[in-house]
Design a protein around this motif. Structure first.
Motif, PDB file in Angstrom:
ATOM      1  N   GLU A 147      16.546  33.969  12.833  1.00 39.85           N
ATOM      2  CA  GLU A 147      16.317  35.175  13.607  1.00 39.85           C
ATOM      3  C   GLU A 147      17.640  35.903  13.793  1.00 39.85           C
ATOM      4  OE1 GLU A 147      15.807  34.063  18.108  1.00 39.85           O
ATOM      5  OE2 GLU A 147      14.634  32.646  16.925  1.00 39.85           O
ATOM      6  N   VAL A 176      13.762  45.038  22.004  1.00 36.72           N
ATOM      7  CA  VAL A 176      14.411  45.445  20.763  1.00 36.72           C
ATOM      8  C   VAL A 176      14.659  46.949  20.798  1.00 36.72           C
ATOM      9  CG1 VAL A 176      14.297  45.422  18.251  1.00 36.72           C
ATOM     10  CG2 VAL A 176      13.166  43.614  19.551  1.00 36.72           C
ATOM     11  N   GLN A 205      10.644  37.213  25.298  1.00 38.82           N
ATOM     12  CA  GLN A 205      10.626  38.642  25.568  1.00 38.82           C
ATOM     13  C   GLN A 205      11.951  39.207  25.074  1.00 38.82           C
ATOM     14  OE1 GLN A 205       9.756  37.848  29.879  1.00 38.82           O
ATOM     15  NE2 GLN A 205       8.486  39.665  29.653  1.00 38.82           N
ATOM     16  N   HIS A 216       9.240  42.865  22.022  1.00 38.57           N
ATOM     17  CA  HIS A 216       8.693  41.707  21.315  1.00 38.57           C
ATOM     18  C   HIS A 216       8.406  40.654  22.382  1.00 38.57           C
ATOM     19  CE1 HIS A 216       8.398  38.487  18.297  1.00 38.57           C
ATOM     20  NE2 HIS A 216       9.254  37.793  19.023  1.00 38.57           N
ATOM     21  N   PRO A 237       0.127  37.327  22.017  1.00 37.18           N
ATOM     22  CA  PRO A 237       1.010  38.067  22.934  1.00 37.18           C
ATOM     23  C   PRO A 237       1.144  37.352  24.268  1.00 37.18           C
ATOM     24  CG  PRO A 237      -1.147  39.073  22.871  1.00 37.18           C
ATOM     25  CD  PRO A 237      -1.169  37.986  21.834  1.00 37.18           C
ATOM     26  N   VAL A 269       5.910  37.633  22.734  1.00 34.63           N
ATOM     27  CA  VAL A 269       4.897  36.806  22.081  1.00 34.63           C
ATOM     28  C   VAL A 269       5.179  35.321  22.298  1.00 34.63           C
ATOM     29  CG1 VAL A 269       4.484  38.525  20.261  1.00 34.63           C
ATOM     30  CG2 VAL A 269       6.156  36.709  19.883  1.00 34.63           C
ATOM     31  N   THR A 310       5.448  34.457   9.038  1.00 33.29           N
ATOM     32  CA  THR A 310       5.720  35.627   9.887  1.00 33.29           C
ATOM     33  C   THR A 310       4.445  36.355  10.299  1.00 33.29           C
ATOM     34  OG1 THR A 310       6.069  37.025   7.926  1.00 33.29           O
ATOM     35  CG2 THR A 310       8.009  35.990   8.912  1.00 33.29           C
ATOM     36  N   THR A 338      10.953  48.161  20.169  1.00 29.41           N
ATOM     37  CA  THR A 338       9.724  47.638  20.759  1.00 29.41           C
ATOM     38  C   THR A 338      10.047  46.486  21.701  1.00 29.41           C
ATOM     39  OG1 THR A 338       7.520  46.793  20.239  1.00 29.41           O
ATOM     40  CG2 THR A 338       9.332  45.944  18.934  1.00 29.41           C
ATOM     41  N   LYS A 380      11.433  44.083  13.380  1.00 29.47           N
ATOM     42  CA  LYS A 380      10.890  44.855  14.492  1.00 29.47           C
ATOM     43  C   LYS A 380      11.945  45.845  14.959  1.00 29.47           C
ATOM     44  CE  LYS A 380       7.311  41.862  16.140  1.00 29.47           C
ATOM     45  NZ  LYS A 380       6.488  41.582  17.319  1.00 29.47           N
ATOM     46  N   PHE A 421       3.374  35.886  14.012  1.00 25.06           N
ATOM     47  CA  PHE A 421       4.267  36.249  15.115  1.00 25.06           C
ATOM     48  C   PHE A 421       3.588  37.073  16.198  1.00 25.06           C
ATOM     49  CE2 PHE A 421       8.917  35.442  14.071  1.00 25.06           C
ATOM     50  CZ  PHE A 421       8.617  34.358  13.270  1.00 25.06           C
ATOM     51  N   ASP A 422       2.690  37.954  15.827  1.00 24.10           N
ATOM     52  CA  ASP A 422       2.050  38.822  16.819  1.00 24.10           C
ATOM     53  C   ASP A 422       0.637  38.364  17.154  1.00 24.10           C
ATOM     54  OD1 ASP A 422       4.160  40.737  17.214  1.00 24.10           O
ATOM     55  OD2 ASP A 422       3.759  41.422  15.181  1.00 24.10           O
TER      56      ASP A 422
END
Length: 331
Positions: free
Chosen positions: A120, A86, A83, A106, A168, A108, A161, A104, A101, A164-165
């Motif tokens: 990262e 961002v 978690q 994040h 969730p 996930v 990438t 938001t 990103k 990544f989403d």
């Protein structure tokens, strides 16, 4: 700027390196407390089994952070349940592909491997809370029966990438993460309990990955944008089971797709109609709750949106050919 070059697979070595970089005490290969001016929070390492480590992170660093890992010959995996609030920007890179990103949450679950270059970048003053589980290829095969050579896993890692989403953090992931954080260090059953919860996290991720195997394999004729829209629908279905899911028409408007195409495409990717898939997910959630030993039948029914417990029992029996009470007796 803090640049952490990860050349090792041992989280305790990682802690020691990070402590030196930000000039904070290293407490017996177990944890580091982040204090001003470096930031605030704590990072802990827990050995729960041979070739299985858990890294707990709850920090806000006061400098821009860059973590990077180069490919290695000895393959291992990391499952990141994270978690990241961002407020400015976060940048994730895998083997030359970059995802940025902004503004938001994040939240996930994602799988990484040192088969690829990973990095990262997190801007200063960004709150990060995560449970990261690191395990070897051998552990994955031996304890979970997951072969890294299976096509679904290979294809998932190749998404880089894009993945990544895909998964969730829902209420069940968050519950397991909170339970790991809540374990006391002086608890004599600490490792047994943590091993159980870490394994549940891993099992849940790979079960969900298996459910999405069609999407991972990409054996359908859909654009990347259409796939992302279907992922959004699936995320909503897998969210809060105490609320009834939107109607097909409402989903269609949300993702700008006709109801006919939405129903056909969803079944093509996920193997079930939208509401059959939703029903399957909520029964799986109920089963997880019952097996945890922390929920009664009535509580589990309520947690997945049933007002009438008898209706829940009937639906559970239909999916698993066993009554909830019989399942509980076997625990």
């Amino acid at each position: 700027m803090i640049i952490l070059d990860l050349k090792h697979t041992d989280s305790k070595t990682l802690l020691q390196t990070l402590a030196q970089l930000i000039n904070v005490p290293y407490h017996g290969a177990d944890y580091i407390a982040i204090t001003p001016p470096a930031g605030t929070g704590i990072i802990k390492v827990i050995d729960v089994a041979e070739e299985l480590q858990v890294l707990l992170i709850d920090v806000t660093l006061n400098k821009y952070f860059v973590g990077k890992r180069s490919p290695g010959n000895h393959h291992f995996y990391g499952l990141h349940f994270e978690q990241v609030l961002v407020t400015d920007a976060a940048i994730f890179s895998v083997d030359g592909e970059t995802l940025q990103k902004k503004n938001t949450l994040h939240a996930v679950a994602r799988l990484t491997s040192n088969m690829f270059y990973n990095s990262e970048e997190i801007t200063a003053h960004t709150p990060v809370k995560a449970v990261k589980v690191f395990f070897s290829e051998r552990w994955l095969t031996h304890y979970l029966g997951v072969n890294n050579a299976t096509e679904a896993l290979r294809q998932y890692l190749m998404l880089k990438t894009e993945s990544f989403d895909m998964e969730p953090l829902d209420a069940e992931y968050l519950r397991l993460m909170d339970e790991i954080w809540a374990v006391r260090k002086d608890d004599p059953l600490q490792n047994m309990y943590l091993r159980n919860r870490a394994t549940l996290l891993i099992e849940r991720f790979f079960t969900r990955l298996h459910q999405k195997a069609g999407m991972v394999h990409r054996v359908f004729n859909l654009s990347e944008d259409e796939i992302q829209r279907l992922i959004k629908v699936e995320q909503l279905l897998a969210g809060d089971f105490t609320e009834a899911p939107p109607t097909i028409d409402a989903f269609s408007k949300m993702v700008s797709m006709s109801s006919t195409k939405l129903k056909k495409s969803f079944k093509e990717v996920y193997g079930n109609s939208i509401y059959s898939y939703y029903q399957k997910l909520r029964m799986e959630r109920a089963r997880e709750l019952l097996l945890s030993g922390d929920f009664s039948i009535r509580q589990a029914a309520k947690a997945v949106g049933y007002v009438n417990t008898a209706n829940f029992i009937s639906a559970f029996k239909k999916q698993y050919s066993v009554l909830p009470g019989e399942l509980i007796e076997k625990i």
